[in-house]
Design an enzyme around this catalytic site. Structure first.
Site, mmCIF file in Angstrom:
data_model
loop_
_atom_site.group_PDB
_atom_site.id
_atom_site.type_symbol
_atom_site.label_atom_id
_atom_site.label_comp_id
_atom_site.label_asym_id
_atom_site.label_seq_id
_atom_site.Cartn_x
_atom_site.Cartn_y
_atom_site.Cartn_z
ATOM 1 N N LYS A 133 0.688 -1.293 -0.144
ATOM 2 C CA LYS A 133 -0.098 -0.090 -0.011
ATOM 3 C C LYS A 133 1.026 0.909 0.263
ATOM 4 C CE LYS A 133 -4.590 -0.893 1.050
ATOM 5 N NZ LYS A 133 -5.459 -1.394 -0.427
ATOM 6 N N ASP A 161 -0.735 -0.456 -4.439
ATOM 7 C CA ASP A 161 -1.771 0.736 -4.500
ATOM 8 C C ASP A 161 -2.250 2.176 -3.619
ATOM 9 O OD1 ASP A 161 -4.394 0.899 -4.805
ATOM 10 O OD2 ASP A 161 -5.193 -0.880 -3.026
ATOM 11 N N GLU A 190 -2.054 0.424 -8.419
ATOM 12 C CA GLU A 190 -3.544 1.034 -8.778
ATOM 13 C C GLU A 190 -3.752 2.393 -8.623
ATOM 14 O OE1 GLU A 190 -5.829 -2.056 -6.352
ATOM 15 O OE2 GLU A 190 -4.002 -3.066 -6.405
ATOM 16 N N ASP A 213 -8.851 0.260 -10.631
ATOM 17 C CA ASP A 213 -9.840 -0.220 -9.899
ATOM 18 C C ASP A 213 -11.690 0.309 -9.233
ATOM 19 O OD1 ASP A 213 -10.707 -1.522 -6.916
ATOM 20 O OD2 ASP A 213 -9.178 -1.104 -6.085
ATOM 21 N N LYS A 235 -13.279 -6.089 -7.351
ATOM 22 C CA LYS A 235 -13.499 -6.595 -5.842
ATOM 23 C C LYS A 235 -14.975 -6.670 -6.662
ATOM 24 C CE LYS A 235 -10.132 -3.277 -3.723
ATOM 25 N NZ LYS A 235 -9.335 -3.450 -3.903
#
Length: 320
Positions: A133, A161, A190, A213, A235
């Protein structure tokens, strides 16, 4: 003869889980269990705070109404994404159309410690893939951490991300600290910037591939081949029914994009279903499902290899 039960649950989270500037102390959700004759199917409905459009309470209301309709013979899926996903999983289990084979090779989440990551990757067969992250701290720090990991582990590929955290300037600050020789081992980043145009510019200017995303859930999004775009991260809890998930995977593959099935911090029951969906729809891609350790317990179904305690179904609150 049809019967059904809906369960409400709450799992304590580890102390350090922060989503979009809010601390997530518990993960709240619902299970639906559908029975028809000797067959049974389960689904998880757990809207993710800060990401899902619907709240947990709204999902509960829609789910209970749908269950009553299903018991009366109506099978039309609800529109609310988290409910549509959970219900479609339960129906797929009920009709044996969700394959049992699962891909439990989750890309591990890394906190920036190379030694810790080396240990996690030691037992991973095949391609070494991990996720980091970025965007939670200074962009310069993120760049240095990513560079350190890629330098320390020569066969590592990283998924990053940013959750749209960066301005164009911060994106450039990040890239400045990542050795250009290592950038092709960033599988994708992302949504680096707040807008899609800025993210596209980031990819062009840095040579770092990006993935969509959040964009997938925006009304003006279309699947098109674009320079610098390498992947889409899907997701299912935020997307909708299994059929919609499959349509998105097929659209991505038709363009030569990687499609990654990814967690919205579901419970162990939901994660095991996501592992099955990944094996079914994206068999050659490691899914992004390494979120169970953010919780303090598993529920109903175990994730293979997890040592977390398991809460059995009898301990859950029944709503019907």
């Amino acid at each position: 003869m049809r019967s059904a039960q809906v369960y409400r649950w709450q799992i304590p989270m580890d102390a350090g889980v922060v989503l979009r500037d809010r601390r997530l102390k518990t993960r709240d959700g619902l299970y639906v269990c559908l029975r028809e004759g000797e067959r049974e199917g389960w689904g998880e409905i757990s809207p993710l705070p800060g990401f899902s459009q619907e709240t947990w309470e709204e999902a509960q209301s829609v789910l209970l109404a749908w269950v009553n309709n299903w018991l009366a013979g109506d099978c039309e899926l609800p529109q609310m994404p988290s409910v549509a996903f959970g219900v479609s999983c339960a129906l797929a289990e009920l009709t044996d159309t969700l394959p049992q084979a699962a891909n439990y090779r989750a890309a591990p989440l890394c906190n920036g410690d190379p030694d810790d990551l080396i240990l996690k990757l030691a037992d991973m067969p095949g391609e070494k893939v991990a996720k980091v992250k970025v965007g939670l701290y200074e962009a310069v720090r993120d760049g240095m951490v990513v560079n350190l990991l890629l330098e320390a582990i020569p066969d590592l590929h990283l998924r990053l991300d940013a959750n749209r955290a960066w301005t164009p300037l911060k994106g450039q600050q990040f890239a400045k600290y990542v050795n250009p020789d290592y950038r092709d081992r960033i599988a994708f980043l992302e949504e680096p910037c707040k807008t899609r145009d800025d993210s596209r510019a980031f990819a062009r200017e840095t040579g770092i591939a990006i993935a969509w995303d959040e964009s997938l859930r925006e009304p003006d999004f279309a699947f098109v081949a674009e320079e610098g775009v390498r992947a889409v991260v899907i997701k299912p809890t935020l997307t909708g029914s299994l059929e919609k998930v499959r349509e998105q995977v097929q659209a991505a593959h038709a363009l030569g994009l990687t499609a990654v099935i990814s967690s919205s911090i579901e419970s162990s029951l939901g994660l095991t279903q996501l592992a099955r969906i990944a094996a079914w729809l994206t068999p050659d891609t490691i899914p992004g499902l390494d979120t169970l350790d953010l919780m303090q317990a598993q529920q109903v179904r175990r994730w293979p290899g997890s040592t977390l305690p398991v809460v059995e179904v009898d301990a859950l609150e029944r709503l019907l």
